[in-house]
Design a protein around this motif. Structure first.
Motif, PDB file in Angstrom:
ATOM      1  N   SER A  37       0.796  -1.230   0.000  1.00  0.00           N
ATOM      2  CA  SER A  37       0.000   0.000   0.000  1.00  0.00           C
ATOM      3  C   SER A  37       0.825   1.275   0.000  1.00  0.00           C
ATOM      4  O   SER A  37       0.267   2.369  -0.040  1.00  0.00           O
ATOM      5  CB  SER A  37      -0.933   0.019   1.217  1.00  0.00           C
ATOM      6  OG  SER A  37      -0.184   0.130   2.404  1.00  0.00           O
ATOM      7  N   VAL A  38       2.132   1.174   0.047  1.00  0.00           N
ATOM      8  CA  VAL A  38       2.990   2.358  -0.037  1.00  0.00           C
ATOM      9  C   VAL A  38       4.040   2.081  -1.102  1.00  0.00           C
ATOM     10  O   VAL A  38       4.672   1.029  -1.115  1.00  0.00           O
ATOM     11  CB  VAL A  38       3.605   2.693   1.337  1.00  0.00           C
ATOM     12  CG1 VAL A  38       4.380   1.540   1.921  1.00  0.00           C
ATOM     13  CG2 VAL A  38       4.457   3.946   1.264  1.00  0.00           C
ATOM     14  N   LYS A  39       4.239   3.020  -2.024  1.00  0.00           N
ATOM     15  CA  LYS A  39       4.986   2.698  -3.229  1.00  0.00           C
ATOM     16  C   LYS A  39       6.427   3.192  -3.225  1.00  0.00           C
ATOM     17  O   LYS A  39       7.305   2.499  -3.729  1.00  0.00           O
ATOM     18  CB  LYS A  39       4.257   3.277  -4.464  1.00  0.00           C
ATOM     19  CG  LYS A  39       2.871   2.695  -4.647  1.00  0.00           C
ATOM     20  CD  LYS A  39       2.830   1.437  -5.501  1.00  0.00           C
ATOM     21  CE  LYS A  39       3.613   0.271  -5.074  1.00  0.00           C
ATOM     22  NZ  LYS A  39       2.968  -0.591  -4.045  1.00  0.00           N
ATOM     23  N   ALA A  40       6.719   4.374  -2.701  1.00  0.00           N
ATOM     24  CA  ALA A  40       8.100   4.862  -2.746  1.00  0.00           C
ATOM     25  C   ALA A  40       9.055   3.964  -1.965  1.00  0.00           C
ATOM     26  O   ALA A  40      10.117   3.591  -2.487  1.00  0.00           O
ATOM     27  CB  ALA A  40       8.173   6.309  -2.256  1.00  0.00           C
ATOM     28  N   ASP A  54       1.480   7.935  -2.799  1.00  0.00           N
ATOM     29  CA  ASP A  54       1.703   7.852  -1.357  1.00  0.00           C
ATOM     30  C   ASP A  54       1.059   9.019  -0.615  1.00  0.00           C
ATOM     31  O   ASP A  54       0.521   8.848   0.483  1.00  0.00           O
ATOM     32  CB  ASP A  54       3.203   7.791  -1.064  1.00  0.00           C
ATOM     33  CG  ASP A  54       3.824   6.467  -1.485  1.00  0.00           C
ATOM     34  OD1 ASP A  54       3.088   5.564  -1.924  1.00  0.00           O
ATOM     35  OD2 ASP A  54       5.068   6.345  -1.376  1.00  0.00           O
ATOM     36  N   ALA A  55       1.099  10.198  -1.213  1.00  0.00           N
ATOM     37  CA  ALA A  55       0.456  11.358  -0.587  1.00  0.00           C
ATOM     38  C   ALA A  55      -1.062  11.176  -0.544  1.00  0.00           C
ATOM     39  O   ALA A  55      -1.711  11.535   0.447  1.00  0.00           O
ATOM     40  CB  ALA A  55       0.816  12.630  -1.350  1.00  0.00           C
ATOM     41  N   ALA A  56      -1.621  10.603  -1.612  1.00  0.00           N
ATOM     42  CA  ALA A  56      -3.076  10.419  -1.665  1.00  0.00           C
ATOM     43  C   ALA A  56      -3.542   9.364  -0.668  1.00  0.00           C
ATOM     44  O   ALA A  56      -4.505   9.578   0.079  1.00  0.00           O
ATOM     45  CB  ALA A  56      -3.500  10.041  -3.083  1.00  0.00           C
ATOM     46  N   VAL A  57      -2.856   8.205  -0.627  1.00  0.00           N
ATOM     47  CA  VAL A  57      -3.333   7.146   0.267  1.00  0.00           C
ATOM     48  C   VAL A  57      -3.092   7.489   1.731  1.00  0.00           C
ATOM     49  O   VAL A  57      -3.771   6.963   2.619  1.00  0.00           O
ATOM     50  CB  VAL A  57      -2.706   5.775  -0.068  1.00  0.00           C
ATOM     51  CG1 VAL A  57      -3.143   5.310  -1.456  1.00  0.00           C
ATOM     52  CG2 VAL A  57      -1.197   5.788   0.069  1.00  0.00           C
ATOM     53  N   ALA A  58      -2.133   8.383   2.001  1.00  0.00           N
ATOM     54  CA  ALA A  58      -1.973   8.836   3.382  1.00  0.00           C
ATOM     55  C   ALA A  58      -3.256   9.473   3.890  1.00  0.00           C
ATOM     56  O   ALA A  58      -3.623   9.319   5.065  1.00  0.00           O
ATOM     57  CB  ALA A  58      -0.824   9.842   3.471  1.00  0.00           C
ATOM     58  N   ARG A  59      -3.975  10.160   3.000  1.00  0.00           N
ATOM     59  CA  ARG A  59      -5.191  10.864   3.396  1.00  0.00           C
ATOM     60  C   ARG A  59      -6.429   9.974   3.397  1.00  0.00           C
ATOM     61  O   ARG A  59      -7.296  10.116   4.277  1.00  0.00           O
ATOM     62  CB  ARG A  59      -5.430  12.063   2.462  1.00  0.00           C
ATOM     63  CG  ARG A  59      -4.424  13.171   2.672  1.00  0.00           C
ATOM     64  CD  ARG A  59      -4.615  14.330   1.706  1.00  0.00           C
ATOM     65  NE  ARG A  59      -3.709  15.426   2.064  1.00  0.00           N
ATOM     66  CZ  ARG A  59      -3.994  16.385   2.937  1.00  0.00           C
ATOM     67  NH1 ARG A  59      -5.192  16.400   3.533  1.00  0.00           N
ATOM     68  NH2 ARG A  59      -3.121  17.323   3.226  1.00  0.00           N
ATOM     69  N   ILE A  60      -6.533   9.064   2.431  1.00  0.00           N
ATOM     70  CA  ILE A  60      -7.798   8.325   2.299  1.00  0.00           C
ATOM     71  C   ILE A  60      -7.704   6.877   2.767  1.00  0.00           C
ATOM     72  O   ILE A  60      -8.708   6.174   2.796  1.00  0.00           O
ATOM     73  CB  ILE A  60      -8.316   8.373   0.842  1.00  0.00           C
ATOM     74  CG1 ILE A  60      -7.264   7.885  -0.175  1.00  0.00           C
ATOM     75  CG2 ILE A  60      -8.737   9.823   0.504  1.00  0.00           C
ATOM     76  CD1 ILE A  60      -7.175   6.403  -0.341  1.00  0.00           C
ATOM     77  N   SER A  61      -6.521   6.429   3.182  1.00  0.00           N
ATOM     78  CA  SER A  61      -6.368   5.062   3.667  1.00  0.00           C
ATOM     79  C   SER A  61      -5.626   5.003   4.996  1.00  0.00           C
ATOM     80  O   SER A  61      -6.137   4.473   5.981  1.00  0.00           O
ATOM     81  CB  SER A  61      -5.634   4.211   2.622  1.00  0.00           C
ATOM     82  OG  SER A  61      -5.421   2.896   3.088  1.00  0.00           O
ATOM     83  N   HIS A  62      -4.435   5.574   5.050  1.00  0.00           N
ATOM     84  CA  HIS A  62      -3.619   5.431   6.248  1.00  0.00           C
ATOM     85  C   HIS A  62      -4.122   6.301   7.399  1.00  0.00           C
ATOM     86  O   HIS A  62      -4.197   5.844   8.548  1.00  0.00           O
ATOM     87  CB  HIS A  62      -2.164   5.743   5.906  1.00  0.00           C
ATOM     88  CG  HIS A  62      -1.646   4.860   4.807  1.00  0.00           C
ATOM     89  ND1 HIS A  62      -0.504   5.145   4.091  1.00  0.00           N
ATOM     90  CD2 HIS A  62      -2.123   3.698   4.296  1.00  0.00           C
ATOM     91  CE1 HIS A  62      -0.300   4.192   3.188  1.00  0.00           C
ATOM     92  NE2 HIS A  62      -1.277   3.314   3.296  1.00  0.00           N
ATOM     93  N   LEU A  63      -4.462   7.567   7.113  1.00  0.00           N
ATOM     94  CA  LEU A  63      -5.038   8.410   8.166  1.00  0.00           C
ATOM     95  C   LEU A  63      -6.333   7.814   8.721  1.00  0.00           C
ATOM     96  O   LEU A  63      -6.525   7.819   9.941  1.00  0.00           O
ATOM     97  CB  LEU A  63      -5.273   9.831   7.655  1.00  0.00           C
ATOM     98  CG  LEU A  63      -5.896  10.802   8.660  1.00  0.00           C
ATOM     99  CD1 LEU A  63      -4.983  11.017   9.864  1.00  0.00           C
ATOM    100  CD2 LEU A  63      -6.229  12.141   7.993  1.00  0.00           C
ATOM    101  N   PRO A  64      -7.245   7.307   7.892  1.00  0.00           N
ATOM    102  CA  PRO A  64      -8.440   6.672   8.467  1.00  0.00           C
ATOM    103  C   PRO A  64      -8.132   5.539   9.437  1.00  0.00           C
ATOM    104  O   PRO A  64      -8.856   5.358  10.430  1.00  0.00           O
ATOM    105  CB  PRO A  64      -9.193   6.164   7.231  1.00  0.00           C
ATOM    106  CG  PRO A  64      -8.823   7.139   6.162  1.00  0.00           C
ATOM    107  CD  PRO A  64      -7.374   7.457   6.429  1.00  0.00           C
ATOM    108  N   HIS A  65      -7.066   4.774   9.186  1.00  0.00           N
ATOM    109  CA  HIS A  65      -6.695   3.736  10.139  1.00  0.00           C
ATOM    110  C   HIS A  65      -6.252   4.347  11.470  1.00  0.00           C
ATOM    111  O   HIS A  65      -6.611   3.840  12.546  1.00  0.00           O
ATOM    112  CB  HIS A  65      -5.577   2.866   9.552  1.00  0.00           C
ATOM    113  CG  HIS A  65      -6.073   1.802   8.626  1.00  0.00           C
ATOM    114  ND1 HIS A  65      -6.579   0.610   9.066  1.00  0.00           N
ATOM    115  CD2 HIS A  65      -6.142   1.754   7.268  1.00  0.00           C
ATOM    116  CE1 HIS A  65      -6.942  -0.140   8.041  1.00  0.00           C
ATOM    117  NE2 HIS A  65      -6.686   0.530   6.934  1.00  0.00           N
ATOM    118  N   VAL A  66      -5.472   5.420  11.401  1.00  0.00           N
ATOM    119  CA  VAL A  66      -5.028   6.085  12.626  1.00  0.00           C
ATOM    120  C   VAL A  66      -6.224   6.687  13.358  1.00  0.00           C
ATOM    121  O   VAL A  66      -6.370   6.542  14.590  1.00  0.00           O
ATOM    122  CB  VAL A  66      -3.982   7.171  12.308  1.00  0.00           C
ATOM    123  CG1 VAL A  66      -3.625   7.964  13.562  1.00  0.00           C
ATOM    124  CG2 VAL A  66      -2.730   6.543  11.708  1.00  0.00           C
TER     125      VAL A  66
END
Length: 356
Positions: A132-135, A213-225
């Motif tokens: 889920s994280v590409k870089a 990575d910037a996009a999924v931080a907002r719509i996937s990873h932040l929601p988990h936190v």
């Protein structure tokens, strides 16, 4: 927003409006001879995503096999009729012999060990992943398997359960599947990865890895936190609070039920981008607290969130068919991704692919 070039082919963009209409359930391309839509697939890791991918690939008519670190998962998959081993080396050797597309479906912390095996047994393979994280994934591939023909991927699908038993062949239907579109990537392998995603029922979203990575931080990873915080706050309210928990609390904390070690690896792997998203959330929460404390009002916070949700509900991604035979197709595909567009088919001169 309409992606540049859609509906206007004067400059021959790398994609065109799909026009699939009522034929949207049919493949957007067919092959005359071998091509990306019939390439064999080797899946390393058979948890929820990898197990679902193996099922979906077989359902799509692909020759596909996999390996599972868990003997129980391997036995269960074999009992279900799938070609599975617990030996990664054997699976990779077979992939090298068959020129298969290798899919790494393991958590980011496990990628190092698997990529060392890739370098040993299939050093020049066609390679993708579902991390889920590409870089960070691209960096570890470049370091440990530098000859691999790597194009990163990330299907935006999942569930709170894990393991082979949680997987299903239709998990990706209707989902977005990010396929990296950075300069210098192998277009042949890009077509392989995109064709596999399309075969599972997903639509392809081309994106640069840093933008992903910037996009999924907002719509996937932040929601988990946020779900973890919300669950902890609710639990701290004691038995009465938990006995009153209904739809809003359960919906808001659903992903907190995901395996903690997988969520931790996912979020920590995207640390830089996630910090920015957390800062944004904290700023908005701080503003809400300040307003609540001073005036008792939350209209601005609630209204902004309501409008944002309506925007999501009303969003219809433009659909396009990608043409990889034009000059600089990856740059044009990145434009499509930034505009929220999705690739639903491939059109290339290579491998005889034509739109249906």
């Amino acid at each position: 927003m309409t992606p540049p070039g859609l509906g206007d082919n004067r400059d021959k963009p790398a994609y065109r409006a799909s026009g699939r209409g009522e034929n949207r359930d049919k493949p957007a391309y067919r092959a005359s001879g071998e091509g990306p839509d019939d390439r064999a697939v080797c899946v390393i890791g058979l948890g929820l995503i990898g197990g679902s991918l193996l099922r979906a690939a077989v359902r799509a008519g692909r020759t596909a096999w996999g390996s599972a670190a868990s003997a129980a998962d391997a036995e269960a998959a074999s009992a279900d009729g799938f070609d599975v081993t617990t030996t990664v080396d054997d699976a990779l050797t077979r992939a090298a012999d068959a020129d298969a597309l290798v899919v790494l479906a393991v958590p980011l912390p496990a990628a190092d060990g698997v990529l060392r095996r890739v370098r040993r047994h299939a050093p020049t393979c066609r390679l993708t992943d579902v991390v889920s994280v590409k870089a960070p994934m691209a960096e570890v591939v470049a370091r440990l398997a530098p000859q691999a023909r790597y194009v990163g991927g990330h299907p935006m699908a999942g569930a709170s359960r894990s393991g082979w038993a949680a997987g299903r062949a239709d998990l990706f239907e209707g989902a977005a599947w990010v396929v990296a579109a950075d300069e210098g990537l192998d277009l042949e392998v890009w077509a392989d990865v995109a064709a596999l995603a399309l075969a599972t029922g997903a639509a392809v979203v081309p994106a640069a890895i840093d933008e992903h990575d910037a996009a999924v931080a907002r719509i996937s990873h932040l929601p988990h936190v946020m779900a973890a915080v919300l669950a902890a706050v609710g639990s701290a309210g004691g038995p009465l609070a938990l006995s009153l928990a209904a739809g809003s609390f359960r919906d808001g904390t659903r992903v907190a039920g995901s395996p903690a070690e997988l969520v931790t690896a996912m979020c920590e792997g995207n640390r830089g981008a996630l910090l920015g998203a957390v800062d944004d959330a904290l700023g908005r929460l701080g503003a809400a607290r300040g307003s609540l404390a001073s005036t008792g009002g939350l209209a601005a916070t609630i209204g902004a969130g309501h409008q944002a949700r309506l925007t999501l509900d009303e969003h219809t991604p433009p659909q396009a068919i990608a043409d990889l035979s034009v000059p600089d197709p990856l740059a044009k595909l990145r434009e499509l991704g930034r505009a929220g567009g999705r690739v639903v088919g491939l059109q290339t001169a290579h491998d005889g692919l034509r739109p249906s």
